[in-house]
Design an enzyme around this catalytic site. Structure first.
Site, short mmCIF file in Angstrom:
data_model
loop_
_atom_site.label_atom_id
_atom_site.label_comp_id
_atom_site.label_asym_id
_atom_site.label_seq_id
_atom_site.Cartn_x
_atom_site.Cartn_y
_atom_site.Cartn_z
N CYS A 47 0.82 -1.22 0.00
CA CYS A 47 0.00 0.00 0.00
C CYS A 47 0.85 1.27 0.00
O CYS A 47 2.03 1.26 0.35
CB CYS A 47 -0.97 0.00 1.18
SG CYS A 47 -0.17 0.28 2.76
N CYS A 49 0.69 3.90 1.97
CA CYS A 49 1.15 4.42 3.26
C CYS A 49 2.37 3.64 3.76
O CYS A 49 3.18 4.17 4.51
CB CYS A 49 0.05 4.48 4.31
SG CYS A 49 -0.71 2.94 4.75
#
Length: 139
Positions: A47, A49
């Protein structure tokens, strides 16, 4: 599961920083069943983040801290599902979270950074959080 060619550079990002990649529940059990010292566990992920905040914060905190965990390990969410599940057993009562970062001292979970702490914060706050945990719990 993701194709290995996609995750290889993401794995490498942490292994080049000194993290040992754990692939099996037995490897996780061995790493986290230690009764002495500190172990930092990074639940890695594809992902955004993880790419923009979790991995950079881990590397920055480790490179700029006087005190550091004795052992650095990582499991990869979405790949080695059994190893990740075993790591998450050690992180209870916290719910599954990817990415996440857990610090263990003498076999006990002493500090946890969940995904919402990562995606909802700026990079330097995460670095400061990690450095504070290292200062408190690491030798």
């Amino acid at each position: 599961m993701y194709p290995e060619y996609m995750v290889a550079p993401i794995r490498q990002d942490l292994t080049e920083a000194g993290f040992e990649q754990l692939y099996s529940p037995e490897e996780v059990e061995s790493a986290l069943n230690t009764q002495e010292g500190t172990v930092l566990v990074a639940v890695n992920s594809v992902c955004g983040c993880a790419a923009a905040k979790a991995r950079p914060a881990l590397k920055m905190a480790l490179s700029s801290s006087d005190k550091k965990p004795a052992k650095l390990v990582t499991v990869f969410a979405g790949m080695e599902t059994e190893a990740v599940a075993k790591a998450r057993e050690f992180m209870l009562p916290y719910p599954p979270s990817s990415p996440s970062i857990a610090l263990f001292k003498d076999g006990e979970l002493v500090h946890m950074i969940e995904r919402y702490h990562i995606e909802g914060n700026d990079l330097m706050r995460i670095v400061d959080n990690l450095q504070g945990a290292f200062a408190e719990y690491c030798d």
